[in-house]
Design a protein around this motif. Structure first.
Motif, mmCIF file in Angstrom:
data_model
loop_
_atom_site.group_PDB
_atom_site.id
_atom_site.type_symbol
_atom_site.label_atom_id
_atom_site.label_comp_id
_atom_site.label_asym_id
_atom_site.label_seq_id
_atom_site.Cartn_x
_atom_site.Cartn_y
_atom_site.Cartn_z
ATOM 1 N N MET A 225 0.841 -1.200 0.000
ATOM 2 C CA MET A 225 0.000 0.000 0.000
ATOM 3 C C MET A 225 0.879 1.254 0.000
ATOM 4 O O MET A 225 1.407 1.659 1.044
ATOM 5 N N PRO A 226 1.002 1.904 -1.145
ATOM 6 C CA PRO A 226 1.857 3.101 -1.230
ATOM 7 C C PRO A 226 1.487 4.198 -0.233
ATOM 8 O O PRO A 226 2.343 4.983 0.158
ATOM 9 N N ILE A 227 0.240 4.246 0.195
ATOM 10 C CA ILE A 227 -0.210 5.289 1.138
ATOM 11 C C ILE A 227 0.602 5.254 2.441
ATOM 12 O O ILE A 227 0.729 6.253 3.144
ATOM 13 N N ASN A 228 1.190 4.073 2.723
ATOM 14 C CA ASN A 228 1.948 3.931 3.963
ATOM 15 C C ASN A 228 3.174 4.858 4.002
ATOM 16 O O ASN A 228 3.671 5.202 5.066
ATOM 17 N N LYS A 229 3.615 5.284 2.833
ATOM 18 C CA LYS A 229 4.754 6.197 2.763
ATOM 19 C C LYS A 229 4.367 7.555 3.382
ATOM 20 O O LYS A 229 5.145 8.166 4.106
ATOM 21 N N SER A 230 3.171 7.998 3.090
ATOM 22 C CA SER A 230 2.709 9.283 3.653
ATOM 23 C C SER A 230 2.281 9.135 5.101
ATOM 24 O O SER A 230 2.497 10.032 5.908
ATOM 25 N N TYR A 231 1.624 8.027 5.416
ATOM 26 C CA TYR A 231 1.109 7.829 6.782
ATOM 27 C C TYR A 231 1.534 6.451 7.288
ATOM 28 O O TYR A 231 0.796 5.474 7.143
ATOM 29 N N PRO A 232 2.733 6.376 7.869
ATOM 30 C CA PRO A 232 3.241 5.081 8.339
ATOM 31 C C PRO A 232 2.389 4.484 9.467
ATOM 32 O O PRO A 232 1.566 5.178 10.070
ATOM 33 N N VAL A 233 2.646 3.215 9.739
ATOM 34 C CA VAL A 233 1.794 2.436 10.640
ATOM 35 C C VAL A 233 1.591 3.124 11.999
ATOM 36 O O VAL A 233 0.451 3.254 12.464
ATOM 37 N N ASP A 234 2.658 3.579 12.639
ATOM 38 C CA ASP A 234 2.478 4.137 13.987
ATOM 39 C C ASP A 234 1.611 5.392 13.967
ATOM 40 O O ASP A 234 0.789 5.600 14.858
ATOM 41 N N GLN A 235 1.800 6.211 12.929
ATOM 42 C CA GLN A 235 0.985 7.422 12.801
ATOM 43 C C GLN A 235 -0.485 7.042 12.570
ATOM 44 O O GLN A 235 -1.392 7.623 13.160
ATOM 45 N N LEU A 236 -0.682 6.031 11.734
ATOM 46 C CA LEU A 236 -2.042 5.563 11.448
ATOM 47 C C LEU A 236 -2.703 5.007 12.711
ATOM 48 O O LEU A 236 -3.841 5.356 13.043
ATOM 49 N N LEU A 237 -1.950 4.170 13.439
ATOM 50 C CA LEU A 237 -2.554 3.550 14.617
ATOM 51 C C LEU A 237 -2.802 4.572 15.733
ATOM 52 O O LEU A 237 -3.760 4.444 16.497
ATOM 53 N N ALA A 238 -1.968 5.610 15.776
ATOM 54 C CA ALA A 238 -2.207 6.667 16.773
ATOM 55 C C ALA A 238 -3.524 7.377 16.455
ATOM 56 O O ALA A 238 -4.328 7.670 17.346
ATOM 57 N N ALA A 239 -3.764 7.638 15.167
ATOM 58 C CA ALA A 239 -5.022 8.291 14.767
ATOM 59 C C ALA A 239 -6.207 7.375 15.063
ATOM 60 O O ALA A 239 -7.277 7.831 15.485
ATOM 61 N N CYS A 240 -6.010 6.072 14.869
ATOM 62 C CA CYS A 240 -7.091 5.105 15.129
ATOM 63 C C CYS A 240 -7.398 5.060 16.632
ATOM 64 O O CYS A 240 -8.556 5.012 17.047
ATOM 65 N N ARG A 241 -6.341 5.054 17.429
ATOM 66 C CA ARG A 241 -6.532 5.017 18.880
ATOM 67 C C ARG A 241 -7.318 6.256 19.332
ATOM 68 O O ARG A 241 -8.263 6.168 20.118
ATOM 69 N N ARG A 242 -6.922 7.410 18.782
ATOM 70 C CA ARG A 242 -7.611 8.649 19.144
ATOM 71 C C ARG A 242 -9.076 8.586 18.683
ATOM 72 O O ARG A 242 -9.981 9.027 19.380
ATOM 73 N N TYR A 243 -9.303 8.011 17.519
ATOM 74 C CA TYR A 243 -10.669 7.871 17.006
ATOM 75 C C TYR A 243 -11.535 7.071 17.997
ATOM 76 O O TYR A 243 -12.652 7.457 18.315
ATOM 77 N N THR A 244 -10.979 5.958 18.488
ATOM 78 C CA THR A 244 -11.768 5.122 19.406
ATOM 79 C C THR A 244 -12.005 5.863 20.722
ATOM 80 O O THR A 244 -13.070 5.738 21.315
ATOM 81 N N GLU A 245 -11.026 6.649 21.145
ATOM 82 C CA GLU A 245 -11.201 7.384 22.401
ATOM 83 C C GLU A 245 -12.246 8.487 22.248
ATOM 84 O O GLU A 245 -13.075 8.708 23.116
ATOM 85 N N GLU A 246 -12.214 9.162 21.113
ATOM 86 C CA GLU A 246 -13.145 10.284 20.912
ATOM 87 C C GLU A 246 -14.567 9.818 20.631
ATOM 88 O O GLU A 246 -15.526 10.464 21.024
ATOM 89 N N THR A 247 -14.712 8.712 19.921
ATOM 90 C CA THR A 247 -16.056 8.279 19.518
ATOM 91 C C THR A 247 -16.609 7.184 20.425
ATOM 92 O O THR A 247 -17.812 6.937 20.444
ATOM 93 N N GLY A 248 -15.741 6.511 21.145
ATOM 94 C CA GLY A 248 -16.179 5.363 21.956
ATOM 95 C C GLY A 248 -16.548 4.185 21.073
ATOM 96 O O GLY A 248 -17.163 3.221 21.524
ATOM 97 N N ARG A 249 -16.207 4.264 19.794
ATOM 98 C CA ARG A 249 -16.572 3.189 18.864
ATOM 99 C C ARG A 249 -15.383 2.284 18.556
ATOM 100 O O ARG A 249 -14.247 2.749 18.457
ATOM 101 N N ARG A 250 -15.704 1.031 18.401
ATOM 102 C CA ARG A 250 -14.690 0.038 18.062
ATOM 103 C C ARG A 250 -14.301 0.204 16.594
ATOM 104 O O ARG A 250 -15.177 0.387 15.742
ATOM 105 N N ILE A 251 -13.043 0.122 16.331
ATOM 106 C CA ILE A 251 -12.583 0.266 14.948
ATOM 107 C C ILE A 251 -12.326 -1.148 14.379
ATOM 108 O O ILE A 251 -11.921 -2.040 15.122
ATOM 109 N N THR A 252 -12.590 -1.323 13.101
ATOM 110 C CA THR A 252 -12.296 -2.626 12.476
ATOM 111 C C THR A 252 -11.037 -2.500 11.635
ATOM 112 O O THR A 252 -10.911 -1.557 10.843
#
Ligand code: SF4
Length: 342
Positions: A225-252
């Motif tokens: 996935m070329p997109i990983n160059k712009s948004y590497p895994v740790d940056q992506l997972l940090a955004a996902c973690r924040r998403y779950t904290e802000e929304t209270g919703r489980r991410i898939t």
């Protein structure tokens, strides 16, 4: 000519006021559109004069069904739909115990270039309008005679690359006068556009989010996935973690298993470590072979073993039910050259 299917109720109100008409016409017409009307003539509670005036100033462009492929096994139907400008898109109708679901496309083509996905191999043609995304539901409801109550935006295109139209589409189908589809029954899948994940957490707290992860290791993910160059895994997972904290919703997290690449013990251990403690769920997908990509999927038995291994490490995981496997209808892997195969 303006396509009224692209407008929200508020925009329709402005439109009717500009035409010297009463505001309430907006809800009337909006409701006709979402009851499947394909022409102003069908809107029988509008005066004949208004119907004629509308057909001179506006349109209700609808998708054309070019081909349908029906699964002999489970009621899944894959549609090739034609847009007014000659581009084509695909949508998949699926039957589940809990109701009917549709996987819609958000763009004609895609520019994200994921290696395992044939939908984007030709690049992006253009964004779909809100009306064109919604019309996939209306067209297929009309064709099947069934009501659709679950929507997954996981067909061709990266929905967050067409963010404003995506939001408008979601708001329109959620409207009481629209399809009245619960926000909780809508899932949007992204390949990981980090800034949009943050925006989405603010704009659409009740809509489900799925993220195509496919590896927790930057090198492996980037090779798929070329997109990983712009948004590497740790940056992506940090955004996902924040998403779950802000929304209270489980991410898939979607994880397509590629033989010898992301299904090894090291890869799965890394995944389990990075997802530890996150409100999430891993959806393992035995990859449908995409001939052009040179990638091969792990088999279902391996997928079940990996799910059990993740569960034992405290990460909820399931193996996706292969709906429409006989017609190659897996969302996000709609294949190039469909015209030949239909
Ligand atoms: S998987 Fe999705 S984001 Fe990636 S190229 Fe295909 S359609 Fe685009």
């Amino acid at each position: 000519m303006i396509n009224l299917k692209d407008l929200t109720i508020n925009e329709l109100e402005d439109f009717f006021q500009q035409q010297g008409e009463k505001k309430f016409r907006a809800k009337q017409v909006f409701s006709w559109i979402y009851r499947g009307a394909r022409s102003f003539e069908e809107m029988t509670d509008l005066s004949k004069g208004l119907r004629q005036a509308l057909s001179q100033r506006a349109e209700l462009d609808s998708l054309r069904i070019l081909r349908v492929q029906k699964s002999g096994k489970d009621g899944t139907r894959k549609y090739l739909l034609g847009l007014a400008d000659g581009n084509t898109i695909e949508s998949v109708f699926m039957k589940y115990k809990y109701g009917n679901s549709i996987c819609v496309s958000s763009q004609a083509g895609c520019r994200m270039g994921c290696r395992f996905c044939a939908s984007g191999m030709d690049g992006l043609k253009r964004n779909l309008t809100p009306g064109e995304i919604a019309d996939q539901i209306l067209t297929i409801e009309r064709d099947t005679g069934e009501t659709i109550n679950h929507v997954v935006v996981m067909g061709t295109g990266e929905p967050f690359d067409n963010y404003d139209n995506l939001l408008k589409f979601i708001r329109n189908i959620h409207e009481k006068e629209g399809l009245n589809i619960s926000l909780r029954n809508i899932t949007v899948s992204t390949c990981g556009l980090v800034p949009k994940i943050r925006e989405f957490a603010e704009d659409m707290k009740q809509v489900n989010l799925a993220v195509s992860l496919h590896s927790a290791d930057d090198g492996t993910r980037q090779s798929m996935m070329p997109i990983n160059k712009s948004y590497p895994v740790d940056q992506l997972l940090a955004a996902c973690r924040r998403y779950t904290e802000e929304t209270g919703r489980r991410i898939t997290f979607e994880y397509a298993l590629v033989k010898g690449k992301n299904d090894t013990k090291e890869q799965i251990d890394l995944l389990a470590g990075k997802l530890k403690g996150m409100l999430c769920h891993v959806n393992l997908i035995p990859l449908n072979e995409v001939r052009e990509s040179g990638l091969y999927g792990s088999n279902r038995k391996q997928a079940l073993e990996i799910a059990a291994y993740l569960e034992a490490r405290g990460i909820p995981a399931t193996v996706r039910r292969e709906l429409g496997a006989d017609i190659d209808a897996a969302c996000g892997q709609l294949r190039l050259g469909e015209l030949e195969k239909f």
